[in-house]
Design a protein around this motif. Structure first.
Motif, PDB file in Angstrom:
ATOM      1  N   ALA A 163       0.835  -1.201   0.000  1.00 29.15           N
ATOM      2  CA  ALA A 163       0.000   0.000   0.000  1.00 29.15           C
ATOM      3  C   ALA A 163       0.870   1.250   0.000  1.00 29.15           C
ATOM      4  O   ALA A 163       1.794   1.369   0.811  1.00 29.15           O
ATOM      5  CB  ALA A 163      -0.923   0.000   1.211  1.00 29.15           C
ATOM      6  N   ASP A 164       0.587   2.164  -0.909  1.00 28.46           N
ATOM      7  CA  ASP A 164       1.343   3.411  -1.030  1.00 28.46           C
ATOM      8  C   ASP A 164       0.512   4.552  -0.458  1.00 28.46           C
ATOM      9  O   ASP A 164      -0.438   5.020  -1.089  1.00 28.46           O
ATOM     10  CB  ASP A 164       1.685   3.673  -2.498  1.00 28.46           C
ATOM     11  N   HIS A 165       0.862   4.983   0.745  1.00 29.13           N
ATOM     12  CA  HIS A 165       0.109   6.047   1.419  1.00 29.13           C
ATOM     13  C   HIS A 165       0.639   7.441   1.083  1.00 29.13           C
ATOM     14  O   HIS A 165       0.064   8.429   1.539  1.00 29.13           O
ATOM     15  CB  HIS A 165       0.172   5.852   2.930  1.00 29.13           C
ATOM     16  N   SER A 166       1.708   7.527   0.321  1.00 27.12           N
ATOM     17  CA  SER A 166       2.333   8.820   0.075  1.00 27.12           C
ATOM     18  C   SER A 166       1.452   9.750  -0.746  1.00 27.12           C
ATOM     19  O   SER A 166       1.565  10.969  -0.639  1.00 27.12           O
ATOM     20  CB  SER A 166       3.680   8.626  -0.630  1.00 27.12           C
ATOM     21  N   LYS A 167       0.574   9.195  -1.561  1.00 25.03           N
ATOM     22  CA  LYS A 167      -0.277  10.025  -2.434  1.00 25.03           C
ATOM     23  C   LYS A 167      -1.596  10.404  -1.767  1.00 25.03           C
ATOM     24  O   LYS A 167      -2.434  11.064  -2.372  1.00 25.03           O
ATOM     25  CB  LYS A 167      -0.535   9.295  -3.752  1.00 25.03           C
ATOM     26  N   GLN A 168      -1.806   9.929  -0.541  1.00 22.11           N
ATOM     27  CA  GLN A 168      -3.012  10.251   0.239  1.00 22.11           C
ATOM     28  C   GLN A 168      -4.288   9.895  -0.525  1.00 22.11           C
ATOM     29  O   GLN A 168      -5.259  10.664  -0.554  1.00 22.11           O
ATOM     30  CB  GLN A 168      -3.005  11.738   0.638  1.00 22.11           C
ATOM     31  N   LEU A 169      -4.287   8.720  -1.122  1.00 17.26           N
ATOM     32  CA  LEU A 169      -5.469   8.233  -1.832  1.00 17.26           C
ATOM     33  C   LEU A 169      -6.306   7.354  -0.904  1.00 17.26           C
ATOM     34  O   LEU A 169      -5.826   6.853   0.106  1.00 17.26           O
ATOM     35  CB  LEU A 169      -5.038   7.416  -3.058  1.00 17.26           C
ATOM     36  N   ASP A 170      -7.562   7.179  -1.271  1.00 16.15           N
ATOM     37  CA  ASP A 170      -8.425   6.260  -0.538  1.00 16.15           C
ATOM     38  C   ASP A 170      -8.118   4.848  -1.023  1.00 16.15           C
ATOM     39  O   ASP A 170      -8.479   4.461  -2.142  1.00 16.15           O
ATOM     40  CB  ASP A 170      -9.897   6.612  -0.784  1.00 16.15           C
ATOM     41  N   LEU A 171      -7.457   4.073  -0.195  1.00 15.21           N
ATOM     42  CA  LEU A 171      -7.014   2.730  -0.587  1.00 15.21           C
ATOM     43  C   LEU A 171      -8.041   1.652  -0.272  1.00 15.21           C
ATOM     44  O   LEU A 171      -7.862   0.488  -0.644  1.00 15.21           O
ATOM     45  CB  LEU A 171      -5.696   2.392   0.126  1.00 15.21           C
ATOM     46  N   SER A 172      -9.112   2.009   0.393  1.00 13.80           N
ATOM     47  CA  SER A 172     -10.073   1.013   0.858  1.00 13.80           C
ATOM     48  C   SER A 172     -10.823   0.269  -0.251  1.00 13.80           C
ATOM     49  O   SER A 172     -11.211  -0.881  -0.033  1.00 13.80           O
ATOM     50  CB  SER A 172     -11.067   1.657   1.819  1.00 13.80           C
ATOM     51  N   PRO A 173     -11.074   0.849  -1.451  1.00 11.08           N
ATOM     52  CA  PRO A 173     -11.787   0.070  -2.479  1.00 11.08           C
ATOM     53  C   PRO A 173     -11.087  -1.232  -2.852  1.00 11.08           C
ATOM     54  O   PRO A 173     -11.739  -2.170  -3.319  1.00 11.08           O
ATOM     55  CB  PRO A 173     -11.839   1.034  -3.671  1.00 11.08           C
ATOM     56  N   ALA A 174      -9.785  -1.320  -2.638  1.00 10.40           N
ATOM     57  CA  ALA A 174      -9.055  -2.539  -2.995  1.00 10.40           C
ATOM     58  C   ALA A 174      -9.332  -3.683  -2.032  1.00 10.40           C
ATOM     59  O   ALA A 174      -9.075  -4.845  -2.358  1.00 10.40           O
ATOM     60  CB  ALA A 174      -7.551  -2.254  -3.023  1.00 10.40           C
ATOM     61  N   ILE A 175      -9.866  -3.369  -0.856  1.00  9.85           N
ATOM     62  CA  ILE A 175     -10.114  -4.423   0.141  1.00  9.85           C
ATOM     63  C   ILE A 175     -11.113  -5.437  -0.407  1.00  9.85           C
ATOM     64  O   ILE A 175     -10.910  -6.649  -0.314  1.00  9.85           O
ATOM     65  CB  ILE A 175     -10.624  -3.804   1.454  1.00  9.85           C
TER      66      ILE A 175
END
Length: 276
Positions: free
Chosen positions: A229-241
């Motif tokens: 997970a790449d948090h550096s871009k401050q994207l919403d990563l939850s859809p991948a769950i």
């Protein structure tokens, strides 16, 4: 009496003055003596702050409250507090999810159990990257913030964890990392085997299918057969769950699901894995 008098005089002549701010800072510090600040205990940090060698928010355990108190003692303005970090165990392959290789009958300690792997064997489970399950991280935690779960994996209490980093050092397979508490979405796997191989012995291994990166473009880095997970871009990563067929991606900040929800999610994950 003569020697007593000489000692009294010497104690005054050769006395080393102590800055009273050191004692004040010591009282403000949490007295954890964990060394997470990089200094030998709280007294070492207090002296370094007074000397100007350390900043007021150098104690990761105390948080913004302690930082503000120390800044006040030092006559400084409290800066913007850094976000609190917590430990993340990047492995989900507990009992019932990863196949065994052999029965380990040795010292029940991770740093001992990893020795057979160094000697040429690949560990007592089929996964040579996963958690060894003997709780070295639990033993070294001075805050009781880690405990062994029912599947034989360490579970981090995110409320109690102070981010001291002792568990990070204790893990011989480098599975534990410190992440800002807001970075709840994580890939709980460090397996670098090809997906076709990894899925044969672990039900929750990352298979580098890129479903996560398709769900959140630029949100995940795929390298060495592993998604991160790449948090550096401050994207919403939850859809991948929901898109991950192996249920390797989880939101650690989300409230725990009920047993019925966990059973349903597990069944769905197995169905998707078989279909894939």
């Amino acid at each position: 009496m003569l020697f007593g008098g000489l000692l009294a005089v010497a104690s005054r002549v050769f006395a080393v003055p102590i800055d009273p701010r050191v004692e004040q800072i010591l009282e403000a510090l949490p007295s954890a003596q964990c060394g997470a600040c990089g200094y030998p205990g709280c007294s070492g940090l207090a002296e370094a702050i007074v000397r100007g060698d350390a900043v007021c928010d150098a104690c990761p355990v105390g948080g913004p409250t302690v930082s503000a108190a120390i800044a006040k003692i030092m006559g400084q303005e409290a800066g913007e507090a850094a976000e609190r970090k917590v430990a993340v165990v990047h492995c989900g392959g507990g009992a019932g999810k990863v196949s065994g290789r052999y029965m380990y009958d040795g010292i029940a300690e991770c740093r001992a159990a990893v020795i057979p792997q160094v000697a040429g064997k690949l560990g007592h489970t089929q996964c040579s990257y996963g958690c060894l399950g003997f709780g070295s991280c639990v033993t070294v935690c001075p805050f009781d913030a880690i405990y062994m779960g029912p599947e034989g994996l360490p579970i981090v209490d995110r409320e109690r964890c102070t981010g001291c980093g002792k568990c990070v050092v204790a893990c011989p397979r480098a599975l534990i990392e410190l992440h800002p508490v807001s970075h709840g979405v994580q890939v709980l796997c460090r397996n670098k085997d090809r997906g076709a191989v990894a899925r044969r012995y672990c039900k929750v291994a990352c298979i580098a299918c890129r479903a996560c990166s398709r769900a959140v473009p630029d949100g995940y880095i795929i390298a060495d057969n592993l998604a991160v997970a790449d948090h550096s871009k401050q994207l919403d990563l939850s859809p991948a769950i929901a898109k991950c067929p192996m249920k390797t991606i989880v939101d650690l900040a989300a409230p725990p699901a009920s047993e019925a929800q966990q059973f349903t999610a597990s069944a769905e994950g197995q169905d998707r894995s078989v279909t894939a």
